[in-house]
Every structure is written in C-alpha cells, then in structure tokens.
Design a protein around this motif. Structure first.
Motif, PDB file in Angstrom:
ATOM      1  N   LEU A   1       1.052  -1.146   0.125  1.00 56.86           N
ATOM      2  CA  LEU A   1       0.007   0.004  -0.064  1.00 56.86           C
ATOM      3  C   LEU A   1       0.880   1.303   0.244  1.00 56.86           C
ATOM      4  CD1 LEU A   1      -2.108  -1.147   2.970  1.00 56.86           C
ATOM      5  CD2 LEU A   1      -3.109  -0.865   0.395  1.00 56.86           C
ATOM      6  N   HIS A   2       0.595   2.313  -0.828  1.00 48.81           N
ATOM      7  CA  HIS A   2       1.640   3.367  -1.121  1.00 48.81           C
ATOM      8  C   HIS A   2       0.673   4.549  -0.296  1.00 48.81           C
ATOM      9  CE1 HIS A   2       4.387   1.582  -3.631  1.00 48.81           C
ATOM     10  NE2 HIS A   2       3.470   1.198  -4.367  1.00 48.81           N
ATOM     11  N   ASN A   3       1.520   5.266   0.637  1.00 47.63           N
ATOM     12  CA  ASN A   3       1.013   6.295   1.279  1.00 47.63           C
ATOM     13  C   ASN A   3      -0.214   6.209   2.242  1.00 47.63           C
ATOM     14  OD1 ASN A   3       2.637   8.119  -0.150  1.00 47.63           O
ATOM     15  ND2 ASN A   3       1.569   7.893  -1.901  1.00 47.63           N
ATOM     16  N   PHE A   4      -0.153   4.893   2.964  1.00 44.78           N
ATOM     17  CA  PHE A   4      -0.952   4.692   3.764  1.00 44.78           C
ATOM     18  C   PHE A   4      -0.993   5.307   4.977  1.00 44.78           C
ATOM     19  CE2 PHE A   4      -3.314   1.239   6.690  1.00 44.78           C
ATOM     20  CZ  PHE A   4      -4.417   1.006   5.759  1.00 44.78           C
TER      21      PHE A   4
ATOM     22  N   GLU B   1      -5.488   0.043  14.757  1.00 45.13           N
ATOM     23  CA  GLU B   1      -6.669  -0.478  14.162  1.00 45.13           C
ATOM     24  C   GLU B   1      -6.865  -0.455  12.777  1.00 45.13           C
ATOM     25  OE1 GLU B   1      -8.630  -1.262  16.710  1.00 45.13           O
ATOM     26  OE2 GLU B   1     -10.508  -1.211  15.793  1.00 45.13           O
ATOM     27  N   LYS B   2      -6.199   0.740  12.013  1.00 40.94           N
ATOM     28  CA  LYS B   2      -6.612   0.682  10.659  1.00 40.94           C
ATOM     29  C   LYS B   2      -5.548  -0.574   9.997  1.00 40.94           C
ATOM     30  CE  LYS B   2      -5.695   4.359   7.203  1.00 40.94           C
ATOM     31  NZ  LYS B   2      -5.374   5.305   6.978  1.00 40.94           N
ATOM     32  N   LEU B   3      -4.692  -0.775  10.419  1.00 44.53           N
ATOM     33  CA  LEU B   3      -3.886  -1.881   9.946  1.00 44.53           C
ATOM     34  C   LEU B   3      -4.390  -3.296  10.035  1.00 44.53           C
ATOM     35  CD1 LEU B   3      -0.294  -0.683  10.958  1.00 44.53           C
ATOM     36  CD2 LEU B   3      -1.113  -0.662   8.445  1.00 44.53           C
ATOM     37  N   LYS B   4      -4.969  -3.567  11.218  1.00 40.43           N
ATOM     38  CA  LYS B   4      -5.697  -4.770  11.568  1.00 40.43           C
ATOM     39  C   LYS B   4      -6.854  -4.892  10.594  1.00 40.43           C
ATOM     40  CE  LYS B   4      -7.848  -5.669  15.536  1.00 40.43           C
ATOM     41  NZ  LYS B   4      -8.905  -6.714  16.074  1.00 40.43           N
ATOM     42  N   GLU B   5      -7.720  -3.978  10.512  1.00 38.93           N
ATOM     43  CA  GLU B   5      -8.900  -3.902   9.459  1.00 38.93           C
ATOM     44  C   GLU B   5      -8.298  -4.203   8.253  1.00 38.93           C
ATOM     45  OE1 GLU B   5     -10.801  -0.020   9.910  1.00 38.93           O
ATOM     46  OE2 GLU B   5     -11.545  -0.599  11.855  1.00 38.93           O
ATOM     47  N   LYS B   6      -7.401  -3.739   7.647  1.00 42.27           N
ATOM     48  CA  LYS B   6      -6.635  -3.816   6.413  1.00 42.27           C
ATOM     49  C   LYS B   6      -6.358  -5.481   6.158  1.00 42.27           C
ATOM     50  CE  LYS B   6      -6.322  -2.397   2.374  1.00 42.27           C
ATOM     51  NZ  LYS B   6      -7.369  -1.788   1.706  1.00 42.27           N
ATOM     52  N   VAL B   7      -5.613  -5.974   7.222  1.00 41.24           N
ATOM     53  CA  VAL B   7      -5.133  -7.265   7.241  1.00 41.24           C
ATOM     54  C   VAL B   7      -6.350  -8.185   7.171  1.00 41.24           C
ATOM     55  CG1 VAL B   7      -3.831  -9.108   8.417  1.00 41.24           C
ATOM     56  CG2 VAL B   7      -2.742  -6.789   8.236  1.00 41.24           C
TER      57      VAL B   7
ATOM     58  N   VAL C   1       2.935  -6.959   9.302  1.00 38.48           N
ATOM     59  CA  VAL C   1       2.908  -5.867   8.512  1.00 38.48           C
ATOM     60  C   VAL C   1       4.099  -4.838   8.872  1.00 38.48           C
ATOM     61  CG1 VAL C   1       1.659  -3.421   8.504  1.00 38.48           C
ATOM     62  CG2 VAL C   1       0.705  -5.991   8.834  1.00 38.48           C
ATOM     63  N   VAL C   2       4.759  -4.201   7.811  1.00 29.77           N
ATOM     64  CA  VAL C   2       6.007  -3.401   7.957  1.00 29.77           C
ATOM     65  C   VAL C   2       5.552  -1.950   7.170  1.00 29.77           C
ATOM     66  CG1 VAL C   2       8.338  -2.977   7.482  1.00 29.77           C
ATOM     67  CG2 VAL C   2       7.535  -5.250   7.849  1.00 29.77           C
TER      68      VAL C   2
ATOM     69  N   GLY D   1       5.544   6.196   4.539  1.00 29.19           N
ATOM     70  CA  GLY D   1       4.160   6.142   4.207  1.00 29.19           C
ATOM     71  C   GLY D   1       3.590   4.803   3.713  1.00 29.19           C
ATOM     72  N   ASP D   2       4.556   4.170   2.871  1.00 27.96           N
ATOM     73  CA  ASP D   2       4.161   2.654   2.439  1.00 27.96           C
ATOM     74  C   ASP D   2       4.195   1.639   3.401  1.00 27.96           C
ATOM     75  OD1 ASP D   2       4.361   4.491   0.139  1.00 27.96           O
ATOM     76  OD2 ASP D   2       5.892   3.389  -0.913  1.00 27.96           O
ATOM     77  N   VAL D   3       3.256   0.716   2.977  1.00 30.24           N
ATOM     78  CA  VAL D   3       3.251  -0.401   3.669  1.00 30.24           C
ATOM     79  C   VAL D   3       3.344  -1.833   2.971  1.00 30.24           C
ATOM     80  CG1 VAL D   3       1.596  -1.653   5.551  1.00 30.24           C
ATOM     81  CG2 VAL D   3       1.761   0.809   5.365  1.00 30.24           C
ATOM     82  N   VAL D   4       4.078  -2.727   3.599  1.00 32.92           N
ATOM     83  CA  VAL D   4       3.877  -3.934   3.049  1.00 32.92           C
ATOM     84  C   VAL D   4       3.277  -5.042   4.161  1.00 32.92           C
ATOM     85  CG1 VAL D   4       6.324  -4.208   3.633  1.00 32.92           C
ATOM     86  CG2 VAL D   4       5.174  -5.893   2.038  1.00 32.92           C
ATOM     87  N   MET D   5       2.245  -5.897   3.637  1.00 38.03           N
ATOM     88  CA  MET D   5       1.563  -6.877   4.560  1.00 38.03           C
ATOM     89  C   MET D   5       1.801  -8.207   3.775  1.00 38.03           C
ATOM     90  SD  MET D   5      -1.840  -5.114   4.919  1.00 38.03           S
ATOM     91  CE  MET D   5      -2.263  -3.667   5.934  1.00 38.03           C
ATOM     92  N   TYR D   6       2.301  -9.180   4.423  1.00 38.22           N
ATOM     93  CA  TYR D   6       2.377 -10.640   4.033  1.00 38.22           C
ATOM     94  C   TYR D   6       2.129 -11.723   5.116  1.00 38.22           C
ATOM     95  CZ  TYR D   6       7.103  -9.338   6.019  1.00 38.22           C
ATOM     96  OH  TYR D   6       7.852  -8.888   6.750  1.00 38.22           O
ATOM     97  N   THR D   7       2.008 -12.878   4.637  1.00 37.03           N
ATOM     98  CA  THR D   7       1.737 -14.024   5.537  1.00 37.03           C
ATOM     99  C   THR D   7       3.396 -14.240   6.096  1.00 37.03           C
ATOM    100  OG1 THR D   7       1.960 -15.720   3.800  1.00 37.03           O
ATOM    101  CG2 THR D   7      -0.206 -15.074   4.339  1.00 37.03           C
ATOM    102  N   ALA D   8       3.211 -14.701   7.303  1.00 37.91           N
ATOM    103  CA  ALA D   8       4.422 -14.962   8.095  1.00 37.91           C
ATOM    104  C   ALA D   8       5.292 -16.224   7.618  1.00 37.91           C
ATOM    105  CB  ALA D   8       4.029 -14.652   9.721  1.00 37.91           C
ATOM    106  N   ASP D   9       4.282 -16.912   7.005  1.00 37.05           N
ATOM    107  CA  ASP D   9       4.934 -18.375   6.555  1.00 37.05           C
ATOM    108  C   ASP D   9       5.628 -18.607   5.473  1.00 37.05           C
ATOM    109  OD1 ASP D   9       3.211 -17.956   4.459  1.00 37.05           O
ATOM    110  OD2 ASP D   9       1.723 -19.434   5.145  1.00 37.05           O
TER     111      ASP D   9
END
Ligand SMILES: O=C(O)CCC(=O)C(=O)O
Ligand SMILES: [Fe+2]
Length: 402
Positions: A15-18, A68-74, A118-119, A149-157
């Motif tokens: 996500l850019h500029n999150f 909270e916002k990151l949790k909802e997005k994940v 989430v980083v 501002g950018d965010v990367v989300m991925y499974t931890a496996d």
C-alpha cells in the motif's frame, strides 16, 4: 496442472502512502527519543511496553488509530473469518551494517503464533538511508524500495520468504506489527495489564537502566568501550549535557558508573559556549524535548518568538570542564561514537542548524503535546480496561473532559 495464482502462492499486499507524512514524523520522534539498543547488531527498538515502563505511556496514543486501521486492512485483504489479535507492535531502526538474510517471520518455534506481518516504512530510501532494500525470494513484487508512508503486508509463513539488504548509511525506521489468530498472544491484554501497574500521575519520562542504551551492547558490562545512544543523538546535533550534581562526587569516587548515574538526575543543555537555564528532570526528558524540536523544527521557526524568552548564559570555565568530564564517560569511545554518528546522517539529508529561540518554543510545545496525550490516555484507559482491548476513542469523548 495450472499454476496457482500469485495471490494464493504468495499472499501479500503493498500500500502506498497508507500513513500520513505527519504520523511518520511523529513515530520517528517517539523512536529517536525512547529507543533502546535492540535485539540484533546495529538495530534499535521501541516497544509499547517499554514506553509504559519508562513513564511515557501517553506516547502509545499515536499508535492506537494506525494499529486499528492496519488490523482492519489485514483482516479484509487476507479474508480472515475470525478477528485477529495484534501480537507485537514496535518501532525498529536499522543502522549501518545491519541486514537480514532469507527468512520467514514464523521461523522459530516460539514465533509460530505469528500469522501476518506488517511493515510500515517511516522514512525513505536515498533521503534518510542507503541500502535496506526489501526482497521477496519468489513472486511479485520481488523488491520494495522503502518510502515513508508505504506499507507491506504478508503472511508470516514460507510463502513469503524475504530479506533486507545491508544498510550502508543513515537510519532506516519502520513500524512493525505481527498479527495472530491465537488470542492467547494478544498484545492488548498484556499492555492493559502493564498499564495498570504504573502510576499515570505525570508524563515526565523516567529512563530504564543505563545499559539498555549502551552501544554496542557487549560494551555495556564494563562500559570500557562504546557510548550511550541518547548522548550520541545529542552530540550529533552539537548539544552537550551539563549536570550541576557532578561536583558532589569526590575525585576518587568519580567512577564511570557514578557519573553515568548523573543521566538519571536533573540536567541542562549546552550549545557551543552557552547554557540553557531550563532544568530537565533526566536524560530522557532532555531527549524527548530535543527530538520534539527536530520534529517540529520548521513550524517552530515560523512562530512568533516575542512571547518566548530564551534564557541563555555563558558557560564558565568550571562548567565547561564538567561538561567535558561527563562527555568522556557517556561517549567513552569518542572516535567510535563520532564515526557512528556520521553514519546515522545520510549524505542526501538536509541538515539544520540549532536555533536557541526555536528551541525555547519547543520546550513549551512539548509540554502542550505531552499533556494532551496524557489526558487522552486517562480518559480512554477505563474503556480499554472494560473492553480488554486497545481501540481509538472518538475525539468527541475527549472534548467534554478537557
Ligand atoms: O524492515 C523490513 O523491511 C523487514 C524486516 C524483517 O524482515 C523482520 O523484522 O523480520
Ligand atoms: Fe522478516
């Protein structure tokens, strides 16, 4: 057999500029004024429980809406059937020489509860640091150049094996969170319980033990080499520490340990050959105000200074000697400290010059900022206790009590 789609093979989202630039700067301020020497070489970290333990519980407030916002997005992106819990939230910075090879984030038996990572990048490649590019071993995108501002989300496996290139210069700062399906690893419950153990009477910070700020950590045992990271950050800005308590130690008792204890007591700041008459309660208080100044520097510059009197006196010879004496202890290995400090600065970053009048304004503004967050925490905590969960409170709820 047809290839499974990439989203299934390597579930990840960029996500850019999150995060807003202002939040990135606020979290950077919190990190640079509170971090301790971290769990890997050349890495520094600030956990929420550390903020609570050092009487800076109010500084967890800026994390609350973004968690909270990151949790909802994940939950939304990875299609979670059940609500996730946040397992860990922390600010992490990597400095010259740090890197991490190929790994998945659940690659230890004690990390198996981690389901999603989430980083959030709080500063930018090329501007604040060089090196530090993130890579996924397989799938797209294969590399991520960190930008504030950018965010990367991925499974931890193992579907998301990744690495980070060595940092070449500067300081690369992230907000990192892990999420779990296992409610027994809920960070909120732990934080609420720790919050209940501390008095919330004031927002004046209290340092943890000195060795937590000593770099490199192996030098902390005997303090015969290395330096205090907090004092290195001040030195980087051309600031020195003055303690009026130094003279109470007789010469024979002036061991490094005793002198380091001065960081826990009241201190004043010196700049070139001038002394500010503002007394700070300890090193942590100094650092919070100084880093606040660095964060708000450009707006403080434009403030009307007529109401802000800058109280400065010339340093006496004796005071200058005391400053040098303390500096020799806190920056034991001055050449090593200076090399490290230089490496924290990215060549491309615009450097600013310390300004006494703006700094006096920062002292006042820091009080206003801290007291606002402290009030917000006091109002919100009973709700968190009741719901056993940390969540943002609508700002209307604060208005009545403020
Ligand atoms: O900071 C990053 O980009 C990723 C760090 C990482 O892989 C980790 O902490 O496990
Ligand atoms: Fe990782």
């Amino acid at each position: 057999m047809a290839e499974r789609p990439q989203a299934e093979q390597h579930p990840r989202l960029i996500l850019h500029n999150f995060l807003s630039p202002e939040l990135c700067k606020e979290l950077e301020f919190i990190h640079k004024s509170n971090c301790t020497v971290g769990y890997r070489p050349n890495v520094f970290s600030t956990t929420l429980s550390h903020l609570i333990a050092t009487n800076s519980s109010h500084l967890i407030m800026p994390f609350v809406p973004i968690r909270e916002k990151l949790k909802e997005k994940v939950e939304e992106y990875f299609g979670c059937q059940y609500e996730l819990v946040i397992e860990f939230t922390g600010l992490i910075s990597w400095t010259k020489g740090s890197s991490i090879g190929w790994h998945s984030d659940d690659n230890r038996p004690y990390l198996k509860q981690r389901d999603f990572a989430v980083v959030c990048y709080l500063n930018s490649y090329d501007e604040d640091f060089r090196g530090g590019i993130f890579h996924f071993q397989d799938g797209e995108p294969s590399s991520i150049v960190p930008m504030a501002g950018d965010v990367v989300m991925y499974t931890a496996d193992t579907r998301n094996i990744h690495s980070v290139d060595e940092i070449m210069e500067g300081e690369r700062i992230t907000l990192t969170l892990w999420f779990s399906r296992d409610v027994s690893h809920d960070e909120d419950a732990k934080l609420i319980s720790v919050l209940s153990q501390y008095s919330l009477d004031s927002y004046l910070p209290e340092p943890a033990s000195n060795n937590m700020y000593w770099f490199p950590p192996d030098g902390a045992l005997k303090l015969q080499s290395g330096f205090d990271i907090r004092c290195a950050r001040l030195h980087m800005l051309g600031l020195d520490l003055y303690s009026s308590h130094r003279r109470i130690f007789s010469p024979g008792v002036n061991s490094s340990y005793n002198l380091l204890e001065l960081l826990m007591r009241s201190l004043q700041l010196a700049w070139e050959d001038e002394l500010f008459d503002q007394e700070f309660v300890n090193i942590q208080h100094v650092l919070q105000v100084v880093q606040f100044y660095c964060w708000k520097w450009s707006t403080l510059e434009t403030m009307d200074r007529s109401e802000v009197s800058s109280h400065i006196k010339s340093l006496s010879q004796a005071q200058q000697e005391d400053i040098t004496c303390l500096k020799l202890v806190v920056l034991q290995d001055l050449p090593v400290a200076e090399t490290f400090i230089k490496s924290l600065n990215c060549a491309n970053k615009l450097q600013y010059i310390f300004n006494c009048a703006s700094f006096s304004a920062a002292v006042v503004e820091w009080e206003t900022y801290s007291s606002r967050l402290h009030k917000e925490l006091i109002v919100t905590l009973p709700l968190w206790r009741k719901h056993e969960s940390i969540f943002p409170c609508p700002s209307d709820d604060f208005a009545e009590t403020m």
